[in-house]
Design a protein around this motif. Structure first.
Motif, PDB file in Angstrom:
ATOM      1  N   SER A  83       0.832  -1.203   0.000  1.00 59.66           N
ATOM      2  CA  SER A  83       0.000   0.000   0.000  1.00 59.66           C
ATOM      3  C   SER A  83       0.867   1.253   0.000  1.00 59.66           C
ATOM      4  O   SER A  83       0.479   2.282  -0.573  1.00 59.66           O
ATOM      5  CB  SER A  83      -0.986   0.000   1.173  1.00 59.66           C
ATOM      6  N   CYS A  84       2.058   1.179   0.602  1.00 55.62           N
ATOM      7  CA  CYS A  84       2.972   2.332   0.578  1.00 55.62           C
ATOM      8  C   CYS A  84       3.396   2.628  -0.859  1.00 55.62           C
ATOM      9  O   CYS A  84       3.394   3.782  -1.296  1.00 55.62           O
ATOM     10  CB  CYS A  84       4.205   2.055   1.431  1.00 55.62           C
TER      11      CYS A  84
ATOM     12  N   ARG B 280       0.436   4.126  -2.935  1.00 58.04           N
ATOM     13  CA  ARG B 280       0.228   5.559  -2.683  1.00 58.04           C
ATOM     14  C   ARG B 280       1.149   6.395  -3.564  1.00 58.04           C
ATOM     15  O   ARG B 280       0.736   7.389  -4.170  1.00 58.04           O
ATOM     16  CB  ARG B 280       0.543   5.902  -1.225  1.00 58.04           C
TER      17      ARG B 280
ATOM     18  N   SER C 216      -4.402  11.225   6.527  1.00 64.41           N
ATOM     19  CA  SER C 216      -3.242  10.482   6.011  1.00 64.41           C
ATOM     20  C   SER C 216      -2.473   9.821   7.150  1.00 64.41           C
ATOM     21  O   SER C 216      -2.081   8.656   7.053  1.00 64.41           O
ATOM     22  CB  SER C 216      -2.318  11.419   5.221  1.00 64.41           C
TER      23      SER C 216
ATOM     24  N   ALA D 249      -1.815   5.950   7.424  1.00 66.99           N
ATOM     25  CA  ALA D 249      -0.430   5.525   7.207  1.00 66.99           C
ATOM     26  C   ALA D 249       0.313   5.249   8.512  1.00 66.99           C
ATOM     27  O   ALA D 249       1.289   4.487   8.518  1.00 66.99           O
ATOM     28  CB  ALA D 249       0.305   6.589   6.401  1.00 66.99           C
TER      29      ALA D 249
ATOM     30  N   GLN E 267      -2.393   1.062   8.814  1.00 68.84           N
ATOM     31  CA  GLN E 267      -1.584   0.215   7.942  1.00 68.84           C
ATOM     32  C   GLN E 267      -0.401  -0.475   8.646  1.00 68.84           C
ATOM     33  O   GLN E 267      -0.209  -1.678   8.460  1.00 68.84           O
ATOM     34  CB  GLN E 267      -1.107   1.029   6.728  1.00 68.84           C
TER      35      GLN E 267
ATOM     36  N   CYS F  83      -3.998   7.607   0.401  1.00 65.80           N
ATOM     37  CA  CYS F  83      -3.862   6.661   1.514  1.00 65.80           C
ATOM     38  C   CYS F  83      -5.101   5.776   1.655  1.00 65.80           C
ATOM     39  O   CYS F  83      -4.998   4.601   2.013  1.00 65.80           O
ATOM     40  CB  CYS F  83      -3.629   7.424   2.822  1.00 65.80           C
TER      41      CYS F  83
ATOM     42  N   GLN G  23      -5.718   1.301   1.543  1.00 68.08           N
ATOM     43  CA  GLN G  23      -6.136   0.728   2.826  1.00 68.08           C
ATOM     44  C   GLN G  23      -7.456  -0.012   2.708  1.00 68.08           C
ATOM     45  O   GLN G  23      -7.661  -1.035   3.368  1.00 68.08           O
ATOM     46  CB  GLN G  23      -6.226   1.813   3.906  1.00 68.08           C
TER      47      GLN G  23
END
Length: 202
Positions: free
Chosen positions: A15-16, A19, A89, A93, A97, A151, A155
């Protein structure tokens, strides 16, 4: 690799990474992808070569892109909206997450990993749904796509992967649905990456 072209060290389902891919797409920045498999060989992010590039073994790029390539902006000009974007965010984050991330799940006994991840996401989504009810327009904060939206979508994908029922979160779900039809979110989707396994490709 072309000289001067940015390189994104990426894992299709991270997911990082997703983004950052969205931010690059929205800002029209062409880049090279170097796949880093977070599972293979115990996690390629732990290799000496990758640690030399990134000692924290993580990526923190979107704020840099916003400072160096400010259009289209991902942080609103209005200070109150900008603060809301950063709050949302950070909640995702920093507060959701990481708790369901692979590095944390490895510390939990295998039979409890799914429940652990679900609880982390549900706890965060309970707070997020409430916040979005006061900040949302078309997207997370008003009617412009912001860092908060970058973000949110990954997620929600994590929530679906961990079999979280998103029915109690209508605001999250409706914003996610609107974002997923945008080109920047479609071309960067995990099912369309160079390192996406064949069986997961769209």
């Amino acid at each position: 690799m072309q000289a001067g072209k940015p390189i994104l060290y990426s894992y299709f389902r991270s997911s990082c990474s997703w983004r950052v891919r969205i931010a690059l797409a929205l800002k029209g920045i062409d880049y090279e992808t170097v796949p880093i498999n977070l599972i293979k060989d115990g996690g390629q992010q732990f290799s000496k070569d990758f640690q030399a590039l990134n000692p924290m073994k993580q990526l923190a790029i979107i704020e840099y892109l916003e400072e160096t390539r400010p259009t289209p902006r991902l942080l609103p000009q209005d200070p109150k909206k900008r603060a809301s974007v950063r709050m949302i965010s950070d909640l995702i984050a920093g507060g959701i997450q990481p708790l369901q991330n692979l590095s944390v799940l490895k510390q939990v006994e295998e039979e409890f990993q799914l429940t652990w991840a679900q609880n982390a996401i549900i706890s965060g989504f309970n707070a997020l749904e409430q916040i979005l009810q006061s900040t949302a327009g078309t997207y997370c904060v008003g009617d412009e796509v912001t860092m908060a939206d970058l973000c949110l979508v990954p997620q929600v994908a994590n929530a679906e992967r961990f079999k979280v029922d998103c029915t109690p979160y209508p605001t999250i779900s409706s914003i996610n649905k609107r974002l997923l039809v945008l080109e920047a979110f479609q071309v960067t989707h995990p099912c369309r990456q160079p390192d996406t396994p064949t069986e997961l490709r769209a």
